[in-house]
Design a protein around this motif. Sequence first.
Motif, short mmCIF file in Angstrom:
data_model
loop_
_atom_site.label_atom_id
_atom_site.label_comp_id
_atom_site.label_asym_id
_atom_site.label_seq_id
_atom_site.Cartn_x
_atom_site.Cartn_y
_atom_site.Cartn_z
N MET A 1 -44.25 -2.67 22.65
CA MET A 1 -43.12 -2.85 21.73
C MET A 1 -42.02 -1.83 22.02
SD MET A 1 -43.50 -5.46 19.74
CE MET A 1 -42.41 -5.14 18.36
N SER A 2 -42.40 -0.60 22.27
CA SER A 2 -41.42 0.43 22.57
C SER A 2 -40.62 0.08 23.82
CB SER A 2 -42.11 1.78 22.75
OG SER A 2 -41.19 2.78 23.08
N ASN A 3 -41.32 -0.31 24.87
CA ASN A 3 -40.65 -0.69 26.12
C ASN A 3 -39.80 -1.94 25.94
OD1 ASN A 3 -41.76 1.46 27.51
ND2 ASN A 3 -43.51 0.27 28.22
N CYS A 4 -40.31 -2.90 25.22
CA CYS A 4 -39.59 -4.14 25.00
C CYS A 4 -38.31 -3.89 24.21
CB CYS A 4 -40.49 -5.14 24.27
SG CYS A 4 -39.74 -6.78 24.06
N LEU A 5 -38.40 -3.10 23.15
CA LEU A 5 -37.23 -2.82 22.32
C LEU A 5 -36.17 -2.00 23.05
CD1 LEU A 5 -38.96 -2.17 18.91
CD2 LEU A 5 -37.60 -4.15 19.57
N LYS A 6 -36.61 -1.18 24.00
CA LYS A 6 -35.67 -0.42 24.81
C LYS A 6 -35.06 -1.31 25.89
CE LYS A 6 -38.18 3.90 24.45
NZ LYS A 6 -39.05 4.82 25.20
N ASN A 7 -35.63 -2.51 26.03
CA ASN A 7 -35.21 -3.47 27.05
C ASN A 7 -35.47 -2.92 28.44
OD1 ASN A 7 -34.31 -5.98 27.73
ND2 ASN A 7 -32.14 -5.49 27.56
N SER A 8 -36.50 -2.09 28.57
CA SER A 8 -36.80 -1.47 29.86
C SER A 8 -37.47 -2.43 30.83
CB SER A 8 -37.68 -0.24 29.66
OG SER A 8 -38.93 -0.61 29.12
N GLU A 9 -37.88 -3.59 30.35
CA GLU A 9 -38.53 -4.56 31.24
C GLU A 9 -37.51 -5.28 32.11
OE1 GLU A 9 -40.64 -7.06 28.55
OE2 GLU A 9 -42.32 -5.71 28.45
N SER A 10 -36.26 -5.26 31.72
CA SER A 10 -35.24 -5.94 32.51
C SER A 10 -34.38 -4.91 33.23
CB SER A 10 -34.37 -6.80 31.60
OG SER A 10 -33.75 -6.01 30.63
N PRO A 11 -33.73 -5.30 34.29
CA PRO A 11 -32.87 -4.38 35.01
C PRO A 11 -31.75 -3.87 34.11
CG PRO A 11 -33.15 -6.42 36.24
CD PRO A 11 -33.79 -6.61 34.91
N PRO A 12 -31.23 -2.68 34.38
CA PRO A 12 -30.17 -2.11 33.54
C PRO A 12 -28.98 -3.03 33.35
CG PRO A 12 -30.94 -0.48 35.10
CD PRO A 12 -31.62 -1.78 35.43
N ALA A 13 -28.64 -3.82 34.35
CA ALA A 13 -27.48 -4.70 34.24
C ALA A 13 -27.72 -5.81 33.22
CB ALA A 13 -27.17 -5.32 35.59
N ASP A 14 -28.98 -6.12 32.93
CA ASP A 14 -29.30 -7.20 32.00
C ASP A 14 -29.34 -6.75 30.55
OD1 ASP A 14 -29.47 -8.90 34.11
OD2 ASP A 14 -31.67 -8.97 34.14
N LYS A 15 -29.19 -5.46 30.29
CA LYS A 15 -29.23 -4.99 28.90
C LYS A 15 -28.08 -5.62 28.14
CE LYS A 15 -31.71 -0.74 29.46
NZ LYS A 15 -31.78 0.66 29.16
N SER A 16 -28.37 -6.08 26.95
CA SER A 16 -27.34 -6.76 26.17
C SER A 16 -26.39 -5.73 25.57
CB SER A 16 -27.98 -7.60 25.08
OG SER A 16 -28.80 -6.79 24.26
N LEU A 17 -25.11 -6.05 25.65
CA LEU A 17 -24.08 -5.19 25.07
C LEU A 17 -23.61 -5.79 23.76
CD1 LEU A 17 -21.86 -4.56 28.23
CD2 LEU A 17 -23.59 -3.05 27.28
N THR A 18 -23.22 -4.92 22.85
CA THR A 18 -22.63 -5.40 21.61
C THR A 18 -21.27 -5.99 21.94
OG1 THR A 18 -21.50 -3.34 21.08
CG2 THR A 18 -23.79 -3.58 20.30
N PRO A 19 -20.71 -6.83 21.08
CA PRO A 19 -19.37 -7.37 21.37
C PRO A 19 -18.33 -6.27 21.59
CG PRO A 19 -20.39 -8.60 19.60
CD PRO A 19 -21.30 -7.44 19.89
N GLN A 20 -18.40 -5.19 20.83
CA GLN A 20 -17.45 -4.10 20.99
C GLN A 20 -17.64 -3.42 22.35
OE1 GLN A 20 -14.86 -3.33 19.20
NE2 GLN A 20 -14.27 -1.58 20.40
N GLN A 21 -18.89 -3.23 22.77
CA GLN A 21 -19.15 -2.61 24.07
C GLN A 21 -18.66 -3.51 25.21
OE1 GLN A 21 -23.36 -2.09 23.51
NE2 GLN A 21 -23.16 0.12 23.28
N GLN A 22 -18.86 -4.81 25.05
CA GLN A 22 -18.40 -5.77 26.06
C GLN A 22 -16.88 -5.73 26.16
OE1 GLN A 22 -20.35 -7.48 28.14
NE2 GLN A 22 -18.54 -8.25 29.16
N LYS A 23 -16.20 -5.69 25.02
CA LYS A 23 -14.74 -5.64 24.98
C LYS A 23 -14.25 -4.35 25.66
CE LYS A 23 -11.28 -6.84 21.58
NZ LYS A 23 -11.01 -6.96 20.16
N MET A 24 -14.91 -3.22 25.36
CA MET A 24 -14.53 -1.95 25.95
C MET A 24 -14.71 -2.00 27.47
SD MET A 24 -13.48 1.12 25.47
CE MET A 24 -13.96 2.42 24.38
N LYS A 25 -15.79 -2.61 27.91
CA LYS A 25 -16.06 -2.72 29.35
C LYS A 25 -14.97 -3.55 30.03
CE LYS A 25 -19.67 -4.33 32.50
NZ LYS A 25 -20.99 -4.96 32.59
#
Length: 105
Positions: free
Chosen positions: A52-76
Motif C-alpha cells: 500500500m505504501s509503495n502503491c500510494l507513492k506511485n513508486s510502481e510506475s516510472p516517474p514520468a507516469d506519476k499523475s499531476l494535479t491540474p495546477q501542477q500540469q498547468k504550471m508545467k
Amino acid sequence: MKTVLMFALLAGIVGSAGAADKALTPQQQRMTTCNQKATAQILKGDERKTYMSNCLKNSESPPADKSLTPQQQKMKECNAQAGRQTLSGDVRKTFMDNCLKKQPK
C-alpha cells in the motif's frame, strides 16, 4: 419514539446520498485502486502495508507516469512555453502570472 427513529434513519440516508455525490480526489481514487489491488493479491499484514505504501507513492510506475494535479500540469505547461520563448527575469514572471491565470480550454 418512532418519530425519532424515523428521523435518524432518514438523516442517515440523506447523509449517505450526499457523500456518494461527491467526486473523489486523485489521492482517494489512488487509495481505492491500491486497496482493490492489494485485496485481489490477498496481501496481509506487513506485506500489505508495504504494498500500500509503495502503491500510494506511485513508486510502481516510472516517474514520468506519476499523475499531476491540474495546477501542477498547468504550471508545467506554462513553464515549458516560457522556456521555448527563452523568457527571463520580469518578462518571464509576468508571462507565468498571466499563463497561470488563464482558464483551461
